[in-house]
Write an enzyme that holds these catalytic residues in place. Structure first.
Site, PDB file in Angstrom:
ATOM      1  N   GLN A 182       0.796  -1.221   0.000  1.00 30.50           N
ATOM      2  CA  GLN A 182       0.000   0.000   0.000  1.00 30.50           C
ATOM      3  C   GLN A 182       0.832   1.276   0.000  1.00 30.50           C
ATOM      4  OE1 GLN A 182      -2.654  -2.104   3.140  1.00 30.50           O
ATOM      5  NE2 GLN A 182      -3.916  -0.458   2.346  1.00 30.50           N
ATOM      6  N   HIS A 280       0.891  -9.451   4.170  1.00 30.58           N
ATOM      7  CA  HIS A 280      -0.190  -8.478   4.268  1.00 30.58           C
ATOM      8  C   HIS A 280      -0.851  -8.357   2.890  1.00 30.58           C
ATOM      9  CE1 HIS A 280      -1.806  -4.750   6.440  1.00 30.58           C
ATOM     10  NE2 HIS A 280      -2.382  -4.724   5.254  1.00 30.58           N
ATOM     11  N   ASN A 339      -1.478 -11.075   8.313  1.00 23.44           N
ATOM     12  CA  ASN A 339      -2.369  -9.965   8.614  1.00 23.44           C
ATOM     13  C   ASN A 339      -3.811 -10.324   8.268  1.00 23.44           C
ATOM     14  OD1 ASN A 339      -3.087  -6.915   8.835  1.00 23.44           O
ATOM     15  ND2 ASN A 339      -3.731  -7.466   6.770  1.00 23.44           N
ATOM     16  N   GLU A 340      -4.722 -10.053   9.207  1.00 22.69           N
ATOM     17  CA  GLU A 340      -6.170 -10.213   8.982  1.00 22.69           C
ATOM     18  C   GLU A 340      -6.445 -11.514   8.236  1.00 22.69           C
ATOM     19  OE1 GLU A 340      -7.681  -6.572   7.290  1.00 22.69           O
ATOM     20  OE2 GLU A 340      -7.449  -5.514   9.193  1.00 22.69           O
TER      21      GLU A 340
END
Length: 626
Positions: A182, A280, A339-340
């Site tokens: 990102q 991620h 992540n998540e």
């Protein structure tokens, strides 16, 4: 009285007025520390005095993180030369070069090498990235410059009074977070291989080809975070930048290793603490396969495919994680494996693979490397609240939702307990873990990372949960078999809506923290929390920077964390704000979660008001982790 002087001392400003000294920056109201007695608030006195424009003008500065006076000496694991001996595999490094915009042909001739330059170029040719027309402004790491003092002048305080007077416990830390996909850009440069995020985006979506060019600007970004006094920096490492082909046995990209080695060293040089996430959302393309050719049954969990169910995922991810730990565990004290992890799990095989891969890396970290840091994983904002807590059907629906969303990973990894019945009785090909597997997987997390952005209101579907389960994949709510909403039983939204799925729900974060702590009994790290103000990207820069709704979001959420700690007995280690800068939100730049705005043409960063307010709130309650 007229302001006659301002003295800056650390995080507080001392306003000298006549014979009284007031401290500004450590509480919401200035209090005299010496001089005349406090006036009786019930009997005001009225008097005249000379007018001054400085009467309501208070200059406050961010308290920058002090530069270390010596090189950090704390070692959390063995140095690479010793750690590499524990990998039980041979490692080779190479360099690949770059895939430049407009390139349409493969010039390399080493076509017989399955991991050669021609094979690397072939991956990018196959990726066929939409709108790949530029590589950005920078082509090498930019040396940082000190943040000018005028950029550290705080804006007017948020007119907000927290509903508590608690302080954070000793050691509670504040950090900021970002992720490689990102912010880094440089997607096809210096040997990085393609990830799923380069190929799943449609041509009309904003691409991540350059994003914020953090790959070249990371030192300046870290400089700006340190200038605001933040000690913890959470970043992710790009799997395909370390291993362009993803798979175990493939060469390591030397330039990728060097980049993250330099990044970690610079974080330490600034007196900060690095926190690293291994995965991620950016699985290498080499591990992504379509469902049609896999032989694995769908349905999924209504999320996209991230390769978790690939037959090579466990071996490949564990190999990648061990490489990271061997190189960096000596200097990085906190690790997140995935992540998540419920997002993009895809099906039962997917999260069963993640459970086993995570456990193997945890044992390598603590048992083999004897590392003294911490390792865990992160949940997404997936806590369900019953639409009506007095309605048993709503309560049962919420319990089912939370069992699937949280218990699937929490049961085996934290408690050494079996997958929830809701999973085993619903998902195709679901199977129980054996006693031997449970003994190996159990208690393989040092903390629970929660990303409690918002709350979800849960109720049973028309016809009931059982009917949905019996109908199976053809039911639109399968496999969760509950109705998810953001509207309560009285018809009100659960909170003020952001640009994205997030609704500001400070009261509900306390319920989430309470549930996670008392159910899974592990210390909690709030891995991400943040707010994207509606239509912020359409505003002029001064309006973007004065982001009061984001300040209110952070201050209210942190107030609820304090209540969780002091009133509910929840062990929270720290919190990371998402994000330290506006970034690429997986296909779109318009939802802005950052505490800094960015001019995407010049890549200049601008502090927002929320950054100052967040740091001020934490410092006044002893929560900076210094």
């Amino acid at each position: 009285m007229r302001l006659t002087a301002v003295i800056i001392t650390g995080a507080a400003a001392l306003l000298v007025q006549g014979q009284e000294v007031y401290i500004v920056g450590t509480s919401d109201a200035a209090q005299p520390t010496s001089g005349a007695a406090k006036p009786n608030a019930n009997k005001p006195s009225y008097y005249f005095q000379p007018f001054s424009y400085t009467l309501t003008s208070t200059i406050r500065y961010a308290a920058s993180l002090p530069a270390p006076t010596s090189t950090p000496t704390t070692i959390y694991g063995p140095r690479y030369s010793d750690a590499v001996k524990l990998l039980n595999t041979s490692l080779s490094t190479t360099t690949y070069g770059s895939w430049l915009p407009g390139q349409t042909a493969i010039s390399a001739t080493d076509t017989d090498d399955i991991y050669g330059q021609a094979a690397w170029s072939s991956m990018w040719l196959s990726a066929n990235m939409p709108n790949y027309t530029t590589t950005g402004l920078y082509s090498t790491t930019v040396n940082p410059s000190p943040v000018p003092t005028e950029e550290l002048v705080a804006p007017r305080r948020e007119y907000f009074l927290a509903q508590d007077s608690y302080e954070f416990p000793d050691g509670f830390f504040l950090g900021v977070a970002g992720s490689a996909a990102q912010i880094e850009g440089a997607v096809a440069l210096e040997g990085r291989g393609p990830s799923q995020l380069e190929v799943v985006m449609t041509p009309d979506q904003a691409q991540a080809h350059t994003t914020l060019e953090n790959y070249f600007l990371y030192k300046q970004d870290i400089e700006r975070i340190a200038a605001m006094g933040v000690k913890y920096y959470s970043f992710s490492i790009s799997w395909s930048r370390i291993l362009p082909f993803g798979r175990a046995g493939s060469p390591i990209n030397k330039q990728g290793l060097q980049h993250y080695d330099d990044l970690i060293n610079y974080v330490l040089e600034k007196g900060m603490v690095p926190v690293a996430t291994m995965l991620h959302f950016d699985t290498p393309c080499a591990l992504i396969k379509t469902a049609n050719g896999s032989g694995i049954e769908v349905p999924d969990l209504h999320f996209d495919n991230m390769g978790f169910w690939n037959e090579h995922f466990v071996e490949s991810f564990v190999n990648y994680g061990k490489i990271l730990l061997a190189h960096f565990a000596d200097r990085v004290p906190m690790w997140v494996t995935v992540n998540e992890l419920m997002i993009n799990t895809f099906n039962f095989t997917g999260f069963d693979n993640v459970v086993h891969a995570h456990a193997q890396l945890y044992h390598f970290y603590h048992d083999d490397l004897k590392a003294t840091g911490q390792m865990g994983f992160k949940w997404n904002a997936n806590f369900g609240l019953p639409r009506n807590p007095r309605d048993q059907a709503d309560v049962e629906a919420a319990n089912r939702f939370n069992a699937i969303q949280l218990g699937t990973y929490g049961n085996p990894i934290a408690l050494g307990e079996q997958y929830p019945d809701a999973v085993l009785q619903t998902l195709p090909k679901a199977k129980k873990l054996t006693d031997e597997e449970l003994a190996y997987i159990g208690d393989t997390t040092d903390f629970f990372g929660l990303d409690p952005y918002t709350a979800t209101v849960i109720s049973p579907p028309p016809g009931g949960i059982d009917a949905c389960v019996r109908q199976g994949p053809s039911h639109p709510l399968f496999p969760s078999c509950v109705v998810e909403s953001q509207v309560d039983v009285h018809g009100w939204n659960v909170g003020y809506r952001a640009q994205t799925y997030v609704y500001a729900t400070p009261e509900y974060i306390r319920s989430f923290l309470f549930y996670a702590w008392n159910t899974f009994r592990k210390p909690i790290v709030v891995g991400e929390v943040g707010y994207a103000i509606f239509a912020e990207s359409q505003r002029q820069m001064p309006d973007q920077r004065f982001d009061s709704p984001r300040s209110q979001f952070y201050l209210s959420y942190l107030s609820e964390m304090l209540k969780s700690i002091h009133e509910d007995g929840v062990n929270i280690l720290g919190a990371f704000a998402w994000s330290f800068v506006d970034n690429w939100e997986l296909g779109d730049f318009r939802p802005q979660f950052g505490m800094q705005a960015v001019n995407l043409t010049t890549q200049q960063r601008f502090y927002k008001k929320s950054f100052f307010d967040l740091v001020d709130f934490m410092a006044s309650r002893k929560g900076m982790g210094y």
